[in-house]
Design a protein around this motif. Structure first.
Motif, PDB file in Angstrom:
ATOM      1  N   LEU A  61       0.852  -1.191   0.000  1.00 51.65           N
ATOM      2  CA  LEU A  61       0.000   0.000   0.000  1.00 51.65           C
ATOM      3  C   LEU A  61       0.881   1.231   0.000  1.00 51.65           C
ATOM      4  O   LEU A  61       1.786   1.346   0.830  1.00 51.65           O
ATOM      5  CB  LEU A  61      -0.873   0.036   1.261  1.00 51.65           C
ATOM      6  CG  LEU A  61      -1.794  -1.144   1.551  1.00 51.65           C
ATOM      7  CD1 LEU A  61      -2.401  -0.982   2.950  1.00 51.65           C
ATOM      8  CD2 LEU A  61      -2.886  -1.251   0.514  1.00 51.65           C
ATOM      9  N   LYS A  62       0.620   2.140  -0.897  1.00 49.20           N
ATOM     10  CA  LYS A  62       1.317   3.431  -0.908  1.00 49.20           C
ATOM     11  C   LYS A  62       0.621   4.316   0.115  1.00 49.20           C
ATOM     12  O   LYS A  62      -0.602   4.479   0.073  1.00 49.20           O
ATOM     13  CB  LYS A  62       1.212   4.088  -2.294  1.00 49.20           C
ATOM     14  CG  LYS A  62       2.142   3.469  -3.310  1.00 49.20           C
ATOM     15  CD  LYS A  62       3.550   3.974  -3.095  1.00 49.20           C
ATOM     16  CE  LYS A  62       4.518   3.266  -4.052  1.00 49.20           C
ATOM     17  NZ  LYS A  62       5.906   3.426  -3.602  1.00 49.20           N
TER      18      LYS A  62
ATOM     19  N   ASP B 140      -7.428  -8.346  12.828  1.00 44.91           N
ATOM     20  CA  ASP B 140      -7.520  -9.799  12.846  1.00 44.91           C
ATOM     21  C   ASP B 140      -7.393 -10.296  11.405  1.00 44.91           C
ATOM     22  O   ASP B 140      -8.155  -9.869  10.534  1.00 44.91           O
ATOM     23  CB  ASP B 140      -8.863 -10.212  13.442  1.00 44.91           C
ATOM     24  CG  ASP B 140      -8.995 -11.713  13.545  1.00 44.91           C
ATOM     25  OD1 ASP B 140      -7.956 -12.400  13.715  1.00 44.91           O
ATOM     26  OD2 ASP B 140     -10.119 -12.218  13.427  1.00 44.91           O
ATOM     27  N   GLY B 141      -6.410 -11.141  11.154  1.00 44.61           N
ATOM     28  CA  GLY B 141      -6.207 -11.642   9.796  1.00 44.61           C
ATOM     29  C   GLY B 141      -4.910 -11.150   9.174  1.00 44.61           C
ATOM     30  O   GLY B 141      -4.460 -11.682   8.171  1.00 44.61           O
TER      31      GLY B 141
ATOM     32  N   ALA C 133       3.637   0.324   2.696  1.00 38.74           N
ATOM     33  CA  ALA C 133       3.396  -0.712   3.693  1.00 38.74           C
ATOM     34  C   ALA C 133       3.338  -2.056   2.982  1.00 38.74           C
ATOM     35  O   ALA C 133       2.681  -2.186   1.942  1.00 38.74           O
ATOM     36  CB  ALA C 133       2.080  -0.449   4.418  1.00 38.74           C
ATOM     37  N   TYR C 134       4.054  -3.019   3.517  1.00 42.31           N
ATOM     38  CA  TYR C 134       4.048  -4.380   2.978  1.00 42.31           C
ATOM     39  C   TYR C 134       3.250  -5.237   3.955  1.00 42.31           C
ATOM     40  O   TYR C 134       3.633  -5.372   5.115  1.00 42.31           O
ATOM     41  CB  TYR C 134       5.475  -4.909   2.853  1.00 42.31           C
ATOM     42  CG  TYR C 134       6.329  -4.021   1.979  1.00 42.31           C
ATOM     43  CD1 TYR C 134       6.371  -4.212   0.600  1.00 42.31           C
ATOM     44  CD2 TYR C 134       7.064  -2.983   2.530  1.00 42.31           C
ATOM     45  CE1 TYR C 134       7.128  -3.374  -0.208  1.00 42.31           C
ATOM     46  CE2 TYR C 134       7.830  -2.137   1.726  1.00 42.31           C
ATOM     47  CZ  TYR C 134       7.856  -2.343   0.364  1.00 42.31           C
ATOM     48  OH  TYR C 134       8.594  -1.514  -0.427  1.00 42.31           O
ATOM     49  N   VAL C 135       2.157  -5.769   3.494  1.00 41.93           N
ATOM     50  CA  VAL C 135       1.235  -6.457   4.391  1.00 41.93           C
ATOM     51  C   VAL C 135       0.974  -7.881   3.912  1.00 41.93           C
ATOM     52  O   VAL C 135       0.786  -8.113   2.715  1.00 41.93           O
ATOM     53  CB  VAL C 135      -0.118  -5.710   4.470  1.00 41.93           C
ATOM     54  CG1 VAL C 135      -1.006  -6.306   5.549  1.00 41.93           C
ATOM     55  CG2 VAL C 135       0.094  -4.227   4.732  1.00 41.93           C
TER      56      VAL C 135
ATOM     57  N   THR D 145     -10.234  -7.710   3.432  1.00 42.70           N
ATOM     58  CA  THR D 145     -10.002  -7.290   2.054  1.00 42.70           C
ATOM     59  C   THR D 145      -8.994  -6.147   2.079  1.00 42.70           C
ATOM     60  O   THR D 145      -8.716  -5.585   3.142  1.00 42.70           O
ATOM     61  CB  THR D 145     -11.297  -6.757   1.407  1.00 42.70           C
ATOM     62  OG1 THR D 145     -11.686  -5.572   2.102  1.00 42.70           O
ATOM     63  CG2 THR D 145     -12.415  -7.781   1.479  1.00 42.70           C
ATOM     64  N   GLU D 146      -8.497  -5.817   0.917  1.00 40.17           N
ATOM     65  CA  GLU D 146      -7.562  -4.708   0.839  1.00 40.17           C
ATOM     66  C   GLU D 146      -8.248  -3.410   1.302  1.00 40.17           C
ATOM     67  O   GLU D 146      -7.605  -2.516   1.840  1.00 40.17           O
ATOM     68  CB  GLU D 146      -7.057  -4.580  -0.608  1.00 40.17           C
ATOM     69  CG  GLU D 146      -5.668  -4.007  -0.643  1.00 40.17           C
ATOM     70  CD  GLU D 146      -4.908  -4.296  -1.923  1.00 40.17           C
ATOM     71  OE1 GLU D 146      -4.894  -5.455  -2.378  1.00 40.17           O
ATOM     72  OE2 GLU D 146      -4.329  -3.343  -2.458  1.00 40.17           O
ATOM     73  N   GLN D 147      -9.553  -3.344   1.086  1.00 42.68           N
ATOM     74  CA  GLN D 147     -10.328  -2.187   1.529  1.00 42.68           C
ATOM     75  C   GLN D 147     -10.281  -2.036   3.061  1.00 42.68           C
ATOM     76  O   GLN D 147     -10.203  -0.926   3.576  1.00 42.68           O
ATOM     77  CB  GLN D 147     -11.781  -2.372   1.048  1.00 42.68           C
ATOM     78  CG  GLN D 147     -12.633  -1.126   1.133  1.00 42.68           C
ATOM     79  CD  GLN D 147     -12.070   0.022   0.298  1.00 42.68           C
ATOM     80  OE1 GLN D 147     -11.523  -0.216  -0.774  1.00 42.68           O
ATOM     81  NE2 GLN D 147     -12.159   1.228   0.807  1.00 42.68           N
ATOM     82  N   ASP D 148     -10.300  -3.156   3.771  1.00 41.14           N
ATOM     83  CA  ASP D 148     -10.211  -3.112   5.238  1.00 41.14           C
ATOM     84  C   ASP D 148      -8.852  -2.563   5.679  1.00 41.14           C
ATOM     85  O   ASP D 148      -8.751  -1.822   6.658  1.00 41.14           O
ATOM     86  CB  ASP D 148     -10.397  -4.512   5.839  1.00 41.14           C
ATOM     87  CG  ASP D 148     -11.802  -5.059   5.611  1.00 41.14           C
ATOM     88  OD1 ASP D 148     -12.767  -4.294   5.759  1.00 41.14           O
ATOM     89  OD2 ASP D 148     -11.918  -6.255   5.283  1.00 41.14           O
TER      90      ASP D 148
END
Ligand code: CU
Length: 71
Positions: A9-10, A31-32, A45-47, A55-58
């Motif tokens: 994520l930028k 959580d997750g 950010a590296y997730v 989801t990526e939205q979360d």
């Protein structure tokens, strides 16, 4: 076994190591999320997360709730 998805994520609005730590905390607290690392220099950010739980939205919402912007 749960599946793990990796994403980058930028992030904008981070100025110092305190900011990147806050973003890491916000993401790690979900959580997750199995791993969250922020590179302040690259503003990225590296997730690693479980797509069955999040989801990526979360992820994006958690960063924004901490006071930073994604994208
Ligand atoms: Cu800061």
């Amino acid at each position: 076994m749960s599946e793990t998805k990796k994403t980058e994520l930028k992030i904008s609005g981070m100025a110092c190591a305190g900011c990147s730590a806050a973003v890491e905390r916000a993401l790690s607290g979900l959580d997750g999320v199995s791993s969250a690392r922020v590179d302040l220099g690259r503003k990225t950010a590296y997730v690693e997360y479980d797509p069955a739980k999040l989801t990526e939205q979360d992820l994006k919402r958690a960063v924004e709730a901490a006071g930073y912007k994604v994208g």
